[in-house]
Structures are given as C-alpha cells and as structure tokens.
Design an enzyme around this catalytic site. Structure first.
Site, mmCIF file in Angstrom:
data_model
loop_
_atom_site.group_PDB
_atom_site.id
_atom_site.type_symbol
_atom_site.label_atom_id
_atom_site.label_comp_id
_atom_site.label_asym_id
_atom_site.label_seq_id
_atom_site.Cartn_x
_atom_site.Cartn_y
_atom_site.Cartn_z
ATOM 1 N N GLU A 189 0.870 -1.185 0.000
ATOM 2 C CA GLU A 189 0.000 0.000 0.000
ATOM 3 C C GLU A 189 0.900 1.225 0.000
ATOM 4 O OE1 GLU A 189 -3.210 0.086 -0.595
ATOM 5 O OE2 GLU A 189 -2.857 -2.043 -0.916
ATOM 6 N N CYS A 213 -1.623 9.151 4.020
ATOM 7 C CA CYS A 213 -1.651 8.711 2.622
ATOM 8 C C CYS A 213 -2.926 9.220 1.967
ATOM 9 C CB CYS A 213 -1.573 7.206 2.540
ATOM 10 S SG CYS A 213 -2.765 6.407 3.602
HETATM 11 P P1 NAP Z 1 8.888 4.780 3.379
HETATM 12 O O1 NAP Z 1 10.027 5.714 3.431
HETATM 13 O O2 NAP Z 1 8.608 4.068 2.102
HETATM 14 O O3 NAP Z 1 9.109 3.742 4.560
HETATM 15 C C1 NAP Z 1 8.143 2.751 4.880
HETATM 16 C C2 NAP Z 1 8.831 1.596 5.534
HETATM 17 O O4 NAP Z 1 9.699 0.978 4.585
HETATM 18 C C3 NAP Z 1 9.719 2.005 6.724
HETATM 19 O O5 NAP Z 1 9.605 1.013 7.708
HETATM 20 C C4 NAP Z 1 11.104 1.995 6.096
HETATM 21 O O6 NAP Z 1 12.146 1.784 7.009
HETATM 22 C C5 NAP Z 1 10.981 0.810 5.173
HETATM 23 N N1 NAP Z 1 12.003 0.718 4.135
HETATM 24 C C6 NAP Z 1 12.806 1.693 3.640
HETATM 25 N N2 NAP Z 1 13.614 1.186 2.677
HETATM 26 C C7 NAP Z 1 13.308 -0.133 2.571
HETATM 27 C C8 NAP Z 1 13.769 -1.200 1.754
HETATM 28 N N3 NAP Z 1 14.710 -1.019 0.829
HETATM 29 N N4 NAP Z 1 13.244 -2.418 1.927
HETATM 30 C C9 NAP Z 1 12.266 -2.636 2.838
HETATM 31 N N5 NAP Z 1 11.786 -1.664 3.642
HETATM 32 C C10 NAP Z 1 12.284 -0.430 3.502
HETATM 33 O O7 NAP Z 1 7.513 5.498 3.777
HETATM 34 P P2 NAP Z 1 7.233 6.390 5.051
HETATM 35 O O8 NAP Z 1 7.915 7.695 4.847
HETATM 36 O O9 NAP Z 1 7.493 5.620 6.294
HETATM 37 O O10 NAP Z 1 5.666 6.565 4.969
HETATM 38 C C11 NAP Z 1 5.046 7.523 4.190
HETATM 39 C C12 NAP Z 1 4.531 6.906 2.903
HETATM 40 O O11 NAP Z 1 3.641 5.854 3.218
HETATM 41 C C13 NAP Z 1 3.739 7.883 2.067
HETATM 42 O O12 NAP Z 1 4.073 7.692 0.723
HETATM 43 C C14 NAP Z 1 2.293 7.472 2.330
HETATM 44 O O13 NAP Z 1 1.389 7.829 1.316
HETATM 45 C C15 NAP Z 1 2.455 5.996 2.454
HETATM 46 N N6 NAP Z 1 1.326 5.397 3.163
HETATM 47 C C16 NAP Z 1 0.413 4.678 2.449
HETATM 48 C C17 NAP Z 1 -0.694 4.139 3.072
HETATM 49 C C18 NAP Z 1 -1.710 3.352 2.302
HETATM 50 O O14 NAP Z 1 -2.539 2.686 2.913
HETATM 51 N N7 NAP Z 1 -1.687 3.394 0.982
HETATM 52 C C19 NAP Z 1 -0.857 4.322 4.447
HETATM 53 C C20 NAP Z 1 0.099 5.054 5.160
HETATM 54 C C21 NAP Z 1 1.198 5.582 4.498
HETATM 55 P P3 NAP Z 1 13.061 3.008 7.512
HETATM 56 O O15 NAP Z 1 12.177 3.851 8.322
HETATM 57 O O16 NAP Z 1 14.130 2.309 8.279
HETATM 58 O O17 NAP Z 1 13.580 3.707 6.285
#
Ligand code: NAP
Length: 522
Positions: free
Chosen positions: A293, A327
């Site tokens: 997601e 999001c």
């Molecule tokens: P993110 O930077 O993509 O990080 C999400 C998770 O992925 C974190 O736990 C992060 O760990 C981890 N991660 C980073 N690099 C990775 C890799 N190479 N392999 C596996 N995991 C990895 O997103 P965010 O900044 O936390 O969250 C914001 C985003 O989430 C926005 O784009 C928002 O729209 C989206 N979101 C979507 C929904 C939905 O239901 N569609 C709901 C909520 C949020 P680290 O923190 O250690 O980097």
C-alpha cells in the site's frame, strides 16, 4: 484468553476531549509516558531480548533535541537469526487453532482499549500527532485486531457459510491455510494502527512474522509487540526487528525463505520491494506475495452546486490533519471557475485559524516527522512558488521542532509538481477547472489513485463522478481522510498500491492460501 464475543463488530468510539475527565486522563497519560522517556529497547528474536551496540535514536519531532528512546538496531546477521526464529515458530504456530489465535487478538484489543490513552500518548510524543489524531490511530489499531480476529474465524468456517457445489460420492472442503514467514514493514505515519493491522492480520492467519518498524517510530511498535505477548501470543511469533530499511529491508525481501511481504509506505520503496521480491533467489520454491500500500496524491473536486462552506471545511481538514502526513491527505483541490474565488477565500480563512503548537498541548498543527521530511517539504514549497500563487503559509514554523506553516497554493496547473508529486506535508494545491467534467479530468490526471472526494448537489453529476473518478476510496460530499475499519475498506489503485482493502472482508485472503481437499465417500 478472551473468547470471541457473540456481539457484532463495532468501531471503537473516539474519545470526547470536550469532557474534563477525558482531558485529565489524557494529560496523566502524557505525564506517564514522559516519565518513561530515554529508555533503551532491545530487539526480540525467538522471544529473546537482544541488545546491540548500534542504536536507533527516536526523537520527539516537536522538540528535536529530546530523545524519546534508544532502540537496538538489527544487522543482516541478526535479520538472518530472526528469519530462522520465524521459520521455527511457524511450525508450531500454524497448528494452533484459528479460534485460539483469534482470541489472542481479541485479548490484545481489550488490553489496548483499557490503556488507550497510554498508547495515544506515545503517538503524541513519538510521531507528533495531536490528541484526536493519536486517539484515532489507537482506535484504528483496536478495530483492526478485533475485526481481523472475527474475519479469520469466518474464513475458517467457509465450508459452513459458503458451501461448495455438492458432487455425489465426494466430500469436498476448502481450507484457508497460512503462507509461512512474512516481512511486515509499516510506515511511521500510522505507527500503531498500520503496524498492528498488518502484523495481526498476518499472524491470526497462522503466519509468523518479522516486524521491521519505521526507524522514526520504533518505540510505539515495541509497545505493540509487548502487548501481544501479554495477550498470550507466543513471543517468537513476531520478531521485533528495527533496523535500516535499506540494509535489512532489502536482505529480508530478497531472502529465499520469505513467503510474503506486507508493506505500507512510499511508492519508491513499494516498487523496489515488488521488484526484488519478483526474483527467484537460490533455494526459493515459491512466488513471494507482495501486499504493498503506497502513496497518494488525493484530491477533492468541487462543482458550483456544492455546499461551498462544507467543501472548504473538508478541504482544510483533509489537507492539514496530522500536517498532511496521511496517505489519504487531500493535497489537491480542483474547483470549477464559477465558485473558485469564493472557495479559495473560505479555504484561506479556515487555514489562517489553524493554531500551531505542541502536540502535547493538543494544538491543531504540529510538527512534521523529521529533519529529512522537513527539508523535502520546504524544498517542495520553493518549487511551488515557481508554479502557483502562494495564498497563505510557505514558511517554517515554531523553533525547536520540525514545524511548517499550513501552506496553500492557488492557480496550480494540472501538470505542476504541486499537483503530481506526493509532498507528504502541510501543502495544498488548488487548481481551477472550466466545469465539473474538466475538474474530474484534472482529478484523474495522476499516477496515483488512493482517495478522492466529490462535492456536488447534482445527483446526475454524482453518478458520473462515482463512475469516473478513479481511486480506491471515493467519498461524496465529505472529506477524503478518516477511513474506518469495516466501514471503509482501504486501499488504492495505480501507483497507490495493490488495493489490499485493509479493514475489509477480503483482506485475510491476502495472508492465506486456499487448499481444496476432495475425498471419495463411496
Ligand atoms: P517509506 O520511506 O517508504 O518507509 C516505509 C517503511 O519501509 C519504513 O519502515 C522503512 O524503514 C521501510 N524501508 C525503507 N527502505 C526499505 C527497503 N529497501 N526495503 C524494505 N523496507 C524499507 O515510507 P514512510 O515515509 O514511512 O511513509 C510515508 C509513505 O507511506 C507515504 O508515501 C504514504 O502515502 C504511504 N502510506 C500509504 C498508506 C496506504 O494505505 N496506501 C498508508 C500510510 C502511508 P526506515 O524507516 O528504516 O527507512
């Protein structure tokens, strides 16, 4: 362990902070959490606490020099140990009855309900949510656990409720069995609800997991892990494994024994996980399942028949709730020319009244999550200045934390950065449309498709919008944030992800595989 109750699922009510007793209780919860700041938290592998010299510092986004806690940080070697522990635990957990697994979620939901403000207070301090936003996050976590427990029990009773076509001389049964070891990767923006939802859906289905929390909010995830163990979950069913996404995330996604990845986060990381998971690693005997997601560029469309005051309320609430870091945040508004100036004026007036301050004091506008988000959002605002007209905001906010003024740009063009990129902060772009059909076209002109809203009093137009606006969660005459478990199953189209519909009837199918057994009876 708590049994599944005979009552139907009902959403956890939001706390009424208008009541003195609730305000007092919340202030006390914040004081309790404050008394626990600065502690150290280990990883948990196979139920054992593991302390590492390398640590993640969790900082308070509203007071960036304040250490909320220090969390051990996993290396690849520890990730490998976590995988082995999860594989071992799977052999016994998959044999535990669905009813027992579900009872564990119900117990966790009940315990969290009892300590609701304690969990919310952690959200206030670790993620910068104000009281209502934190309360909603905790309520959603409770809902997910309660809902998925019931859904898994229903799925286990499929043969009773949705019998297969009868064939004389055979007894045919469909059973939903677990997949194996899953990697659960939540984002920081719903650090309790999404973490709890993704992890408990996985385990109630009989899978074991490695939970890698977001590095900015690892403590709230720790509190969730602790709660699950207290609720009766064997401690090795979830491996609590904070660490760098880039380092252990890639390693675990690519691991041959990973059976599925449940991810919520940005488009970039979601696509990366999807790509890595698609490769067959040496020794891997299955196709990995990816539930991803991802981001959004959600928007609200307003036509000239709409209730303009209600539309302005919805636009401001959707754009600036939790500083636009949802999001589902409505970071775009598309408004028809006839009511454009009137609506823009109302949005400006409402935005100007939003008070910035400490989440602990329940200010409407708090900080963004960290320095890197702050820099990225301020850069986006600079880019925006060369595109639209800055209506209000545009500056950094209070000192000491990552505060940014709620910012509105008007006269944005459909192709502008402001209208295309997920800025994930308190930045709203408003675009003018010739008419309502043009407005829907502009709304659809995005690679994302998560949430949207249409404001109109014209039933024919509403019917067209219901057909034409292409997103996973479309709302009519209401804001585009605030999905409720069971009421608004949640997930997006296109680059917003795999449309998992979290909090919906189909969600459990993503964490199970159906096995058909056919037995001759004559
Ligand atoms: P993110 O930077 O993509 O990080 C999400 C998770 O992925 C974190 O736990 C992060 O760990 C981890 N991660 C980073 N690099 C990775 C890799 N190479 N392999 C596996 N995991 C990895 O997103 P965010 O900044 O936390 O969250 C914001 C985003 O989430 C926005 O784009 C928002 O729209 C989206 N979101 C979507 C929904 C939905 O239901 N569609 C709901 C909520 C949020 P680290 O923190 O250690 O980097």
């Amino acid at each position: 362990m708590r049994e599944l109750t005979a009552t139907a699922f009902a959403n956890e009510p939001m706390t009424d902070f208008g009541l003195e007793e609730n305000r007092t209780a919340f202030v006390e919860a914040i004081a309790l959490v404050r008394s626990e700041l600065g502690r150290e938290y280990p990883l948990h592998i196979a139920g054992r606490a593991v302390h590492t010299p390398d640590q993640i510092l969790s900082l308070n986004p509203a007071k960036s020099s304040e250490v909320v806690g220090k969390v051990s940080k996993a290396s690849r070697e520890l990730a490998e140990q976590a995988m082995n522990a999860a594989l071992t635990a799977f052999e016994s957990w998959k044999k535990v009855s669905v009813k027992e697994r579900a009872a564990c979620l119900m117990e966790a939901a009940a315990l969290m309900r009892e300590r609701k403000h304690y969990f919310s207070a952690w959200l206030v301090i670790e993620s910068g949510k104000n009281w209502a936003e934190a309360d909603a996050d905790t309520a959603e976590a409770i809902d997910f656990m309660d809902y998925y427990a019931r859904e898994m029990v229903k799925l286990a009773e499929t043969n009773e409720h949705k019998p297969l076509v009868k064939l004389p001389g055979e007894d045919n049964q469909l059973t939903y069995i677990p997949l194996g070891v899953g990697i659960v990767i939540p984002p920081w923006n719903f650090p309790l609800a999404i973490c709890a939802g993704m992890a408990t859906a996985s385990i109630v289905a009989g899978n074991t997991v490695i939970l890698k929390p977001a590095s900015t909010t690892p403590i709230i995830a720790y509190k969730f892990y602790e709660l699950m163990v207290e609720a009766g979950m064997p401690a090795d069913v979830i491996q609590y494994l904070p660490g760098s996404g880039a380092e252990i995330g890639d390693y675990l996604t690519s691991h041959p024994k990973t059976r599925f990845v449940s991810f919520t986060g940005s488009k970039e990381i979601g696509l990366r996980i999807n790509r890595l998971a698609a490769e067959q690693a040496p020794g891997q005997i299955w196709m990995k399942r990816v539930v991803a997601e991802m981001g959004g560029k959600d928007g609200i469309v307003v036509d000239e028949t709409a209730d303009i005051a209600a539309a302005a309320d919805a636009i401001v609430a959707s754009a600036f709730g939790f500083q636009g870091q949802k999001c589902s945040a409505g970071s775009r508004a598309v408004v028809v020319a006839g009511v454009y100036d009137e609506l823009v004026e109302k949005v400006k007036e409402r935005t100007s009244k939003l008070v910035m301050g400490s989440p602990e004091e329940n200010a409407a506008v708090g900080p963004v999550i960290d320095k890197s988000s702050f820099d990225k959002i301020m850069q986006a605002i600079e880019t925006g200045k060369s595109e639209g007209r800055l209506l209000i905001g545009g500056n950094k906010g209070l000192d000491g934390g990552y505060f940014i003024e709620p910012t509105v740009f008007v006269d944005a063009g459909p192709d502008d950065y402001l209208m295309q990129e997920e800025i994930f902060g308190p930045v709203l772009a408003i675009a003018k449309a010739e008419d309502w059909q043009d407005a829907i076209r502009i709304y659809n002109h995005t690679e994302f498709g998560l949430t949207g809203a249409f404001f109109s009093a014209d039933e024919d137009r509403i019917q067209t919008a219901l057909q034409e606006m292409h997103c996973g969660n479309l709302y009519i005459n209401r804001k585009c944030t605030g999905a409720l478990v069971g009421v608004h199953p949640f997930g997006g189209f296109n680059m917003s992800g795999t449309d998992s519909k979290a909090g919906g009837h189909d969600y459990m199918l993503l964490f199970t595989q159906a096995k058909l057994t056919s037995r001759r009876t004559v």
